[in-house]
Write a protein that holds these residues in place. Sequence first.
Motif, short mmCIF file in Angstrom:
data_model
loop_
_atom_site.label_atom_id
_atom_site.label_comp_id
_atom_site.label_asym_id
_atom_site.label_seq_id
_atom_site.Cartn_x
_atom_site.Cartn_y
_atom_site.Cartn_z
N SER A 33 -7.69 -1.52 0.83
CA SER A 33 -6.56 -2.26 0.26
C SER A 33 -6.98 -3.65 -0.25
O SER A 33 -6.13 -4.41 -0.73
CB SER A 33 -5.43 -2.39 1.29
OG SER A 33 -5.80 -3.30 2.31
N SER B 109 -2.74 0.40 -4.16
CA SER B 109 -2.41 -0.92 -3.61
C SER B 109 -2.04 -1.85 -4.76
O SER B 109 -2.70 -1.80 -5.81
CB SER B 109 -3.62 -1.55 -2.90
OG SER B 109 -3.87 -0.94 -1.67
N ASN C 213 0.81 -1.22 0.00
CA ASN C 213 0.00 0.00 0.00
C ASN C 213 0.84 1.26 0.00
O ASN C 213 1.78 1.38 0.78
CB ASN C 213 -0.90 0.02 1.25
CG ASN C 213 -1.77 -1.22 1.33
OD1 ASN C 213 -2.24 -1.71 0.30
ND2 ASN C 213 -1.98 -1.73 2.53
#
Lengths: 379, 379
Positions: free
Chosen positions: A267, A212, A202
């Motif tokens: 994410s 991400s 990330n």
Amino acid sequence: MNILILGSGQLARMMALAGYPLGLHVAAVDVNARNVVDPLTKLVSDKSLIQALVEADAISVEFEHIPQDLLEQVNATGKLKPSIESIMAGADRVKEKALLSGLNIANCPYKIVTDINQLDEAVVQLGEKLIIKASRDGYDGYGQWRLSSVTQLAELKLQLSELDLQKVPLVVEKMLCFERELSLVGVRSANGEIAYYPLAENLHHQGQLHVSVAPAPHVNEALNQQAQDVFNKLAHALGYVGVLAVEFFQMGDQLLVNEIAPRVHNSGHWSMQGADTCQFENHLRAISGLPLGATTVLKPTAMINIIGCDDFSKDILSIAGSHLHLYGKTVRAKRKMGHLNVSADSYAELGKTMQALAQYLPAEHFPMLKDEAARLATL
Amino acid sequence: MNILILGSGQLARMMALAGYPLGLHVAAVDVNARNVVDPLTKLVSDKSLIQALVEADAISVEFEHIPQDLLEQVNATGKLKPSIESIMAGADRVKEKALLSGLNIANCPYKIVTDINQLDEAVVQLGEKLIIKASRDGYDGYGQWRLSSVTQLAELKLQLSELDLQKVPLVVEKMLCFERELSLVGVRSANGEIAYYPLAENLHHQGQLHVSVAPAPHVNEALNQQAQDVFNKLAHALGYVGVLAVEFFQMGDQLLVNEIAPRVHNSGHWSMQGADTCQFENHLRAISGLPLGATTVLKPTAMINIIGCDDFSKDILSIAGSHLHLYGKTVRAKRKMGHLNVSADSYAELGKTMQALAQYLPAEHFPMLKDEAARLATL
């Protein structure tokens, strides 16, 4: 089957889209107005919150900062998944730190500060480079302060002197020179079955996630195992049901937990194109008592957040492998408007595809894109 | 951007789900009640049909059998895609045959019958094994008759004698010993860009599609090219915009067109898991003036229709690579309730996965599944 989600933003929206094919109807709760809304159309239902709580087969959350009275009211139905403890640990950094320490899970060295003068002790104990976080209501970079040198301490104490630290303590953490942030998104069913997505890498800018990449490059088996062990400990201790995200800092061979999110996570958005079953579907499957879906990776995928910007060319869609996910919001500075998922057969191809995308996306809104594309293109 | 779809069944529903991430709001028209409905919730809008026609940026169809007055009303807006000629060719077998013959596209030998006694000539011309189809309103095996021997001719003529063949002529086709049915789903944008999905192999039972496998096994470049040439001719002649499906019979090296469908098609549902961009998203992209998405295959995928049945075990979801798509309907005999998409890394794996699925699915409702699974498992 009726699913009720506390919170009516993009995460509820993406759960609703994932729910229809499974025969799951997802309604959302505006936790401020306390009414029931359709997370897709945003139309307010004529159904009352109480009615919706009664009719729901399972209730979950799209964010952890739920007013306490509402959370307790919902918990009393016996339908809340994940557990209220999980949600409160995600919402309160003091509880979160206690959970991690209690389970002997490596995390950033910290001190809880309930009196402003304890900041001096924190400097002695942790050094002069500190990140100071309010224990509650922190979200995307709000309610955080930094100390870079002891010379700024007096000013910072003055700045923080108005806070009621008895009510909302500070969690003071040592600022670490970590190499990168990784996150593990996984899902646990009511019968204890667990499925993990691969670690994602990330990239943040000004406290917000921008990009991400999953699977994260350069992850060995030991690192994976370490992350999964942490996930298992947490999920087991919390009696967790649903998707749980764990953010890590990588320092050499070690992973330190940064924070946990008791919900689907930004994410994990890459999984909508990059994995066999996306995180939204898997969360719904888990809380509905359905078998979990495969988390197998289809292709290396990058998720690129669209933040504070809505006037980019739709020609981004001409780039093979790029997929747009808009959240239907009106634009505002720093607001997450949507994301792009881009998949390719290799990291190098992914990097090249991202370079092609970057030509259409204004650098001021996508500050991490060009460099990350260039990095991946060389892998 | 507002999209209006004539028809409010599962195809409109799947378009609506594909539309939200692109920022496209899809409303549907119940063509009988002539009102506007949300294709996901089925709630009737307080918006009138006229309002919806005015507000729509593009209008399309989920099926071709639209009442003529409505179709003309919609066409007058100038927003209808594909063209009205395309939709009418899909709805009327006489028009369809004229289109195919006019473009010199190989199709089943046929005769148009507007007087019952012309059936005798048809037998002389095409042989005694015939399929007789009403030119309009044929749908999923309704309005079709078979002649297997000339001895049945008198009885068939009696049976058909009540039809007004001047109003609804019959299209009488030679019954062919074809090897298999293949279909090509492709999409054309307003600027003439075309993207094709690979040929799918389709298995029918009692006039209904039960299983599609894509890419169809054993397809060589020449066969692909032949199918794409037919698609190009049709799409170009019709000024086509959107997804178009062409069904073929394969006889040796030759493809004969069986019929065309001017819309997203059941034999393209596999693309929701098996292709980079699904047919629903690509149809929306085309009619909205967005660039087309990649039609690249991710994995060999089978689409299994769930017909007339809703009480199967949800344990089907425990099989890795299986995805459920329910349409939110109440069960009725022969009604399409949903479909399953199953993907695997090879045909052999796909066959094995389908064999695992078959254990959970009642054979009376899934009559083609076991044999097709066994066939694929040996590839």
